[in-house]
Structure formats: structure tokens, C-alpha cells
Write an enzyme that holds these catalytic residues in place. Structure first.
Site, PDB file in Angstrom:
ATOM      1  N   ARG A 146      32.453 -28.735 -56.931  1.00 60.59           N
ATOM      2  CA  ARG A 146      32.166 -29.374 -55.328  1.00 60.59           C
ATOM      3  C   ARG A 146      31.151 -28.765 -54.697  1.00 60.59           C
ATOM      4  O   ARG A 146      30.456 -29.213 -53.785  1.00 60.59           O
ATOM      5  CB  ARG A 146      33.397 -29.633 -54.667  1.00 60.59           C
ATOM      6  N   LYS A 198      40.755 -18.336 -64.478  1.00 64.86           N
ATOM      7  CA  LYS A 198      41.309 -19.299 -65.254  1.00 64.86           C
ATOM      8  C   LYS A 198      42.111 -18.554 -66.417  1.00 64.86           C
ATOM      9  O   LYS A 198      42.025 -17.261 -66.755  1.00 64.86           O
ATOM     10  CB  LYS A 198      40.407 -20.386 -65.991  1.00 64.86           C
TER      11      LYS A 198
END
Length: 505
Positions: A361, A287
Site C-alpha cells: 500500500r 515474515k
């Protein structure tokens, strides 16, 4: 572990409680069109020699305006706050905001005891019991102040007791009001439990630390059945997708299961599954550094499970619920999963991991497969899953996608009832193509920049064919970046309302 700020929330009626002799640090009078006919208010104003009515006339011009009065001769309350009440057409969020402000003011004034005469006006379609529940929930959850990692500058909440005053209630009506306050108090405690877990810095809230906190729930709630799964256990269950996320971290992953059995033994449970990434660097798909500190809140889905289960146990609710907290730390190292790696999920489906920052996920899909063993009536997962939902809906509503329209409708209705709002996004067959890849059964990302929130749900839907399921993306609602960085405890109010109302058939 539970995190309750207030010691007590009481409900009393002005027929048996005098406002004049009430021993309280702060007395809050919500002024509306019915106030002038309230006998308790009339007596209080007489004792003030008309000073209270004059203050209302001079200071309360607009809805929400307020004035703080010092102690008045002859009246025992140390301070009196007059606040112009809302009318029945005001939206729910304004009612919540009004009482949030009262809780924060009480702490600012270092008040120990808070007494509120709410008035008997409430939003259209609601009733006085809704108002009492909302006040109890909102005061408890907004009296919260995080200070666990402060030494020299720590500030603890001063507020310890809340009394909610009604007018003209007795017998069964007063008993119902007290039950509403009890429910609101427990939901507020659940919100604080979730906020506190989320607000803890990542080095103070690793998967193993969360595991200890979950196990400590047994002290407060001995009826809970708690089981924890370590990485060896996860490997035995062939949760290759879940394990891929924590591979780059020195902190081992954990999955905690909390079972609450308060309903009929024949009743199938509702299952709650929460994403618990205790810190998310993005892994190899690193990130950007801006605001990366906020990635400690990437475990708010798991924290919400923790909060809801606390609420249910506190109320001895007559429901059956299973909560699953899927916890891992997503770090970058020589051992970390790489873009293009293929792993095998518990379902047997293989997954090409094209982006290691789409990790939530990957833990959820195995947890969703696992929870099928409980033969649940409904499964709801909640996760800070996509930045796309922040753009789509902003901080006001969580995003809902489902394979069952009735379940989606009930979640949205519970959001409206609780003030913890949600909004449905489509999950159509056309969206399923985003998971296609030449190198595995599924890819963990796809579709480019468009419909990122829906595409994440489309991936999860591949693991939920055996039951009725909904996904709640709380990336925009579980924590805020401004005006201060903080967790919110959402969607604990929504989920608590959904389950406790027993409207979900």
C-alpha cells in the site's frame, strides 16, 4: 518483451475441412448431444468402421470423461481424443478446466499441432464466439511451461499450432469466429506474459530487470510509449512513501509507465496501477520463513499491467489505457524503514509505518497519486495485498473494493464473462477509522485482525478522492501454492475483457 507459446491459432469450418485427411498430431472431438448429426463426424466414424462410436459408448459415461485413441487406419490424425462435453448448465470454471486439461495433455503427448472440434454447445447466456475465444485463450495460456532457469532438466512446450473447427459457419459468421480466436490468442499471450514475469526467481526479476523487459516491449509493440522513473525521479516527485519500501535493499526501486493510445484523442484513459514488490521479506517486520520463496509473486499486480498492455497492443485495440508498474524490493538491513517511522507521501499526507510488511500500500498510494495527472476516466489498481483475502474468498475469486459502484459492478461482470471471477467486499465509512494515529495523518495498518483486506483498501482510498477507483486484491488468485507453485496470470483475463468489451462507459 512478449511471451507467446503458439505460433498460430486458426479457425476452419468442417464444410471445407475434412476430419479424415486433417494433418494433425492430436484431434480432439468434444462429444455432445449434437455430435451424432454432425456430417464431418459421421464421415470420420464411417472411416473408422464404427470404432469411434463404439469407443464413445464404452468410455464416455460422465461429463468430462475421455479416452485417447491411437492412430486409426484411413485417418491422418496421429491420435484422437474423445471427450464428453459439458451441457449448457455447467458453470464456466468447468469449461475452462476441460480445455486446460486438453492443453496440458497435448504437451504431455509432445503434440506439435492440436485440432479441436468444440461442438456447438456453450454455457447458457454465451454464444459460439465466446466458446472460440475461451478455447483460444485457454489453450495458449495453458500450453505455457516455465523453464527459463533450468539447464539440464528444461522442458519446452511442444505445442505450436492450434486449429479450432466449427460446423456450418461461413462468410461474416466465420470472420467473426476468427476475430474471437484472435482476441482469445492475444489475451492468452497477455496471461503468459504476466505468468512468466511472476514465475521468474526474484534474483532474475529485480525492479531494474523488469525495467529492461518493459522497455523491450517497444520491439514488439512500437506504438507503446514507455517511461521509467528511477529513485532520483521518485524523490523529485516527493514519493516518500514509495521510496521507504526499497530503502533496505541494494536493488533500487523503479516505476514504469506504459501508455497505449488506440482510441480517440479526446477519450480519457483508463488507468491500471500494479503493485510490483519483486521480493517481500516483510522488512524489519520480518515474515516467517515458511513459504517465503513464494514472495517472488508479490509483484503480480505489476505483472498483470504488463500482460494487459501486451494484449491491447497486440490487438491494436481502439482504447486509451495508461499502465503504471510500481516496483521495489522489501528487504531488511540497517538502512531499512523501521516500525514507527513517519514518511511523507506524494499527496502530502504523512504516514506512520507501523508494520513494514504492509508495504504494498505504501508504493501504491504514491502511484495512485501520480496517475491522477492523466485525468483518467477510471483507475483500477491490482495487488497481492493481503493474506486476509485468501481466508475470505480463497483462490476462486479476487476481492474488489471501490468508491464507485458502477465500476465495481462492471469488474465483477467482466469476471463472470471471462471466467476470471471477482467478488465485492464493502468499503464503508466505518472502515476509515482504521487509518487513525496520533503521530501522522495516516497509519499504514489498523483495526487489528478484523477486515484486513478492507482496511488495506480503506488506506488506499485516502489517495483516490479525485477519480473513480477500484482496488482488486489478487493475493489469493495471482499464484497458487498447490498442487504446484505457479503464477496464474490473473486478473489479465478479467481486465482484458473489461477494457476490450468497451462496456465501461
Amino acid at each position: 518483451m512478449a511471451y507467446k507459446v503458439l505460433n498460430n491459432i486458426l479457425v476452419k469450418d468442417t464444410n471445407s475441412t475434412s476430419l479424415i485427411t486433417l494433418n494433425t498430431s492430436l484431434l480432439v472431438l468434444v462429444i455432445n448431444k449434437n455430435t451424432k448429426n454432425n456430417e464431418a463426424f459421421i464421415d470420420l466414424d464411417k472411416t473408422s468402421k464404427g470404432y469411434i462410436k463404439k469407443s464413445i459408448s464404452s468410455h464416455l459415461k460422465d461429463n468430462g470423461s475421455s479416452v485417447l485413441l491411437p492412430q486409426i487406419s484411413g485417418i491422418k490424425a496421429e491420435s484422437i481424443m474423445l471427450i464428453k462435453g459439458l451441457d449448457e448448465n455447467a458453470p464456466t470454471h468447468k469449461w475452462l478446466s476441460q480445455y486446460q486439461g486438453i492443453a496440458k495433455l497435448a504437451n504431455k503427448l509432445k503434440a506439435k499441432n492440436l485440432t479441436i472440434l468444440c461442438g456447438n454447445i456453450f454455457p447458457k447466456g454465451k454464444n459460439e464466439n465466446w466458446l472460440i475465444e475461451m478455447v483460444a485463450k485457454t489453450i495458449e495460456s495453458n500450453a505455457y511451461i516455465f523453464s527459463d532457469t533450468k539447464n539440464k532438466t528444461a522442458k519446452k512446450p511442444s505445442l505450436k499450432n492450434l486449429t479450432i473447427l466449427t460446423s456450418g459457419l461461413s462468410g461474416s459468421d466465420l470472420s467473426k469466429a476468427k476475430q474471437s480466436a484472435k482476441k482469445g490468442f492475444a489475451i492468452g499471450e497477455g496471461v503468459n506474459s504476466a505468468k512468466h514475469l511472476g514465475d521468474m526467481p526474484a534474483n532474475h526479476c529485480t525492479p531494474r530487470i523488469i525495467e529492461k523487459k518493459v522497455k523491450a516491449m517497444k520491439k514488439d509493440f512500437p506504438k507503446l510509449k514507455i517511461k521509467s522513473y528511477n529513485e532520483n525521479d521518485l524523490a523529485k516527485m516527493k514519493m516518500g512513501s514509495f521510496l521507504s519500501v526499497g530503502r533496505g535493499s541494494d536493488e533500487p526501486s523503479r516505476m514504469m509507465v506504459i501508455e497505449y493510445k488506440g482510441g480517440s484523442p479526446s477519450e480519457k484513459p483508463i488507468a491500471l496501477v500494479g503493485k510490483g514488490i519483486t521480493f517481500d521479506t516483510g522488512g524489519v517486520s520480518l515474515k516467517p520463513p515458511q513459504a517465503m520463496d513464494e514472495m517472488k509473486w508479490d509483484m503480480c499486480g505489476a505483472a498483470s499491467v504488463f500482460g494487459v498492455m501486451s494484449t491491447l497492443a497486440r490487438l491494436n485495440a481502439k482504447v486509451n489505457v495508461v499502465g503504471v508498474m510500481a516496483c521495489a524490493e522489501n528487504m531488511c538491513s540497517a538502512k531499512a524503514t523501521k516500525p514507527g517511522d513517519v514518511v511523507t507521501s506524494m499527496s502530502g499526507q504523512t504516514i506512520e509505518i507501523l508494520n513494514t510488511d504492509a508495504e504494498g500500500r505504501l508504493v501504491l498510494c504514491d502511484a495512485l497519486t501520480f496517475v491522477g495527472k492523466y485525468n483518467p476516466r477510471y483507475v483500477i489498481d491490482m495487488a497481492t495485498l493481503t493474506g486476509a483475502v485468501v481466508i475470505a474468498l480463497g483462490r476462486h475469486a479476487s476481492g474488489v473494493m471501490a468508491n464507485d459502484q458502477y465500476l465495481a459492478d462492471m469488474i465483477i461482470n467482466a469476471g463472470e464473462d471471462s471466467g476470471d471471477r471477482a467478488w465485492q467486499l464493502p468499503l464503508w465509512d466505518e472502515h476509515q477509522s482504521c487509518t487513525k494515529t496520533d503521530y501522522a495523518d495516516l497509519a499504514n495498518i489498523g483495526g487489528g485482525r478484523e477486515a484486513g483486506t478492507i482496511h488495506a483498501a480503506a488506506f488506499l482510498s485516502k489517495f483516490t478522492n479525485d477519480y473513480k477507483w477500484a482496488h482488486i486484491d489478487i493475493a489469493a488468485t495471482a499464484s497458487y501454492s498447490s498442487p504446484v507453485k505457479a503464477g496464474t496470470g490473473r486478473p489479465v483475463p478479467l481486465l482484458s475483457e473489461l477494457i476490450l468489451s468497451k462496456k465501461l462507459k
